[in-house]
Design a protein around this motif. Sequence first.
Motif, mmCIF file in Angstrom:
data_model
loop_
_atom_site.group_PDB
_atom_site.id
_atom_site.type_symbol
_atom_site.label_atom_id
_atom_site.label_comp_id
_atom_site.label_asym_id
_atom_site.label_seq_id
_atom_site.Cartn_x
_atom_site.Cartn_y
_atom_site.Cartn_z
ATOM 1 N N ARG A 197 0.867 -1.180 0.000
ATOM 2 C CA ARG A 197 0.000 0.000 0.000
ATOM 3 C C ARG A 197 0.902 1.226 0.000
ATOM 4 N N HIS A 198 0.606 2.164 -0.890
ATOM 5 C CA HIS A 198 1.584 3.228 -1.107
ATOM 6 C C HIS A 198 0.899 4.492 -1.593
ATOM 7 N N ASN A 199 1.514 5.611 -1.330
ATOM 8 C CA ASN A 199 1.154 6.911 -1.901
ATOM 9 C C ASN A 199 -0.363 7.176 -1.897
ATOM 10 N N ARG A 200 -1.065 6.748 -0.864
ATOM 11 C CA ARG A 200 -2.527 6.889 -0.803
ATOM 12 C C ARG A 200 -3.199 6.280 -2.034
ATOM 13 N N CYS A 201 -2.535 5.299 -2.636
ATOM 14 C CA CYS A 201 -3.047 4.665 -3.848
ATOM 15 C C CYS A 201 -4.076 3.608 -3.457
ATOM 16 N N PRO A 202 -5.252 3.578 -4.101
ATOM 17 C CA PRO A 202 -6.266 2.580 -3.731
ATOM 18 C C PRO A 202 -5.909 1.160 -4.154
ATOM 19 N N VAL A 203 -4.907 0.979 -4.982
ATOM 20 C CA VAL A 203 -4.554 -0.361 -5.460
ATOM 21 C C VAL A 203 -3.149 -0.728 -4.989
ATOM 22 N N PRO A 204 -3.032 -1.717 -4.069
ATOM 23 C CA PRO A 204 -1.686 -2.124 -3.654
ATOM 24 C C PRO A 204 -0.999 -2.923 -4.763
ATOM 25 N N ALA A 234 5.489 -2.067 -11.357
ATOM 26 C CA ALA A 234 5.005 -0.685 -11.276
ATOM 27 C C ALA A 234 3.588 -0.645 -11.810
ATOM 28 N N HIS A 235 2.892 0.449 -11.590
ATOM 29 C CA HIS A 235 1.661 0.690 -12.318
ATOM 30 C C HIS A 235 1.466 2.192 -12.488
ATOM 31 N N ALA A 236 0.554 2.524 -13.386
ATOM 32 C CA ALA A 236 0.336 3.940 -13.681
ATOM 33 C C ALA A 236 -1.153 4.215 -13.713
ATOM 34 N N TRP A 237 -1.515 5.408 -13.304
ATOM 35 C CA TRP A 237 -2.889 5.871 -13.412
ATOM 36 C C TRP A 237 -2.968 6.798 -14.607
ATOM 37 N N PRO A 238 -3.874 6.497 -15.515
ATOM 38 C CA PRO A 238 -3.978 7.376 -16.686
ATOM 39 C C PRO A 238 -4.565 8.724 -16.275
ATOM 40 N N ILE A 248 2.499 7.759 -11.650
ATOM 41 C CA ILE A 248 3.271 6.535 -11.858
ATOM 42 C C ILE A 248 3.816 6.086 -10.508
ATOM 43 N N HIS A 249 3.532 4.833 -10.152
ATOM 44 C CA HIS A 249 4.026 4.281 -8.890
ATOM 45 C C HIS A 249 4.969 3.120 -9.187
ATOM 46 N N PHE A 250 6.218 3.260 -8.770
ATOM 47 C CA PHE A 250 7.192 2.183 -8.936
ATOM 48 C C PHE A 250 7.205 1.347 -7.662
HETATM 49 ZN ZN LIG Z 1 -0.283 2.884 -6.915
#
Ligand SMILES: [Zn+2]
Length: 534
Positions: free
Chosen positions: A184-191, A203-207, A213-215
């Motif tokens: 769980r990272h950067n208040r991101c809803p998807v771990p 990594a993943h990215a939000w369009p 971009i979360h590494f």
């Molecule tokens: Zn994320």
Amino acid sequence: EFLIALSNFQHANGIAITGVLDRDTMLIMTQLRCGVPDLTINPNATTTTPEPSTLSENEKKLAKMQNPNQNDTDIVQTSVLLQRIILNSRRERRQRTKRSTLFQMYSTRSGWGLAFPGRTITWRLVGELLWPSSNNQFMTSNEVWFTVKLAFRMWSEILPRNFLEDTVSPVSEVDILLGFGTNRHNRCPVPFTTQGQFIQEYAHAWPLPQAEIHFNDRQPYTRSSSNYPISLLKVAIHEIGHTLGLPHSDDRMSIMNPYYKPIQGSKDTDELRTSDRNSIQNIYGSCELPFDVAFDWVRRERAEDGVYRWKYNSYFFRRQWYWLYENRHHRPRYGDPKLTAHHWLGIMQINDQHRKIDGIVHVRELNSPEGPTFFFKGDIFLEYDNDRSRAKIRDSAGNRYPRRIKDGFPGVPYPIDTVFYKADERIIYFFKNNLVYKFHWPSKRVVDVKTVSTTFPGWGGAAPLPSNIDSAYYSYTSQAYFFFKGAYFWKMAGNQERYLNRRIRIPNNSVGPRRRTSSTWRDICDVGETELVM
Ligand SMILES: [Zn+2]
Ligand SMILES: [Zn+2]
């Protein structure tokens, strides 16, 4: 370093630390992937609301990533989803006052999405975590910064967009945010996805409208693709592609393939391939800027066997930049443009970002690469030494360079628009507004002045060459003369046109219809104001 990196990768994934590329390690590497779901939604394809239970995990995740405020069980119909994304972006627009104020909808064969409309896209590395973490002992924070910057630069080399690091504006106003995190990272809803100890997601990215971009910080990243395990450059290029609007590609060679592909063989590179170029240009268009000079540089080069051979390359110059164009690949050399003043020694006397080069001409003997090469700027000219690759200090008569055009080329007006040489006529053609000055090289005098349109008429119904052209050159690859103005080019009829149109008379020096320069010379793109030097 490679062995340590590999051991670290094995440790991070909870498998036996062997320090060699064994089967388990390869298996994990081939399953390592980007966390963005592969599904592309076509808003016209689905008309009914799917039952949540029939959705795969992949589809649920996609829906969640496209609308983070939505519960898993509340999956909306795709057309509604589309509207929500637009609404969401409008909300974002109010919240993020200056942040690329508008998002453009695009629709291509592979799907639809949101794109950045502005010419300049800003980015920033943000961190809740200390960087580099203990996992990422192979890169310093400076190397991370440089790698991310390089990844943006590689996209700008093929797009009519510039990327600018913004370290001063409020975070909410920066277009693309990049950060490192674990689980769980950067208040991101998807771990990040893991399977036991095994890290599945690099990594993943939000369009857009988020464009983040979360590494995965548990992944031991390395600097370059020649090193296992995971090249940050390769991952950054891929994730930036998502924020620009690209979905995943099934093509194993595409940078947008979701699975991490270690570099294979010496010919393999991280560069964006034709398919990637085509798909991003379907969204953002291709580079259409005019250039100041086009020029085929011919010179002798001593090969390894000691024999001198002819060598030629096409070059394009714009303001302080130049591109070496690889004709057989239909694109500039990877990594171009470069700063002209850094690579054409002595040319900085006449060229910087405020002083474009007016014209370059190689006055060579027929059937020989011998002969001087001149650079023109304003009222002066330089001579370039093709063998030593630097501007000459003096000419053969002892005159000091730079020299005045009126002394070296009497009767020629300045500044010139452009210039080219016809070796068979021994005539240098100087262009100025609507006039062409024919300069006879052996006698060093102007022998004729006529309008551009009478000197270069159209053939086969085409209009004549217009006035005030930007550039002209002889292409050794095409064995033809070309003229450029704005986003267009004209080709002078040569043997090919005369052979294919034997029944009609094609006048001397006549040009065909104008065509878009970007249709023939691709990806001559501006990259902003800085040159990256590793
Ligand atoms: Zn994320
Ligand atoms: Zn991806």
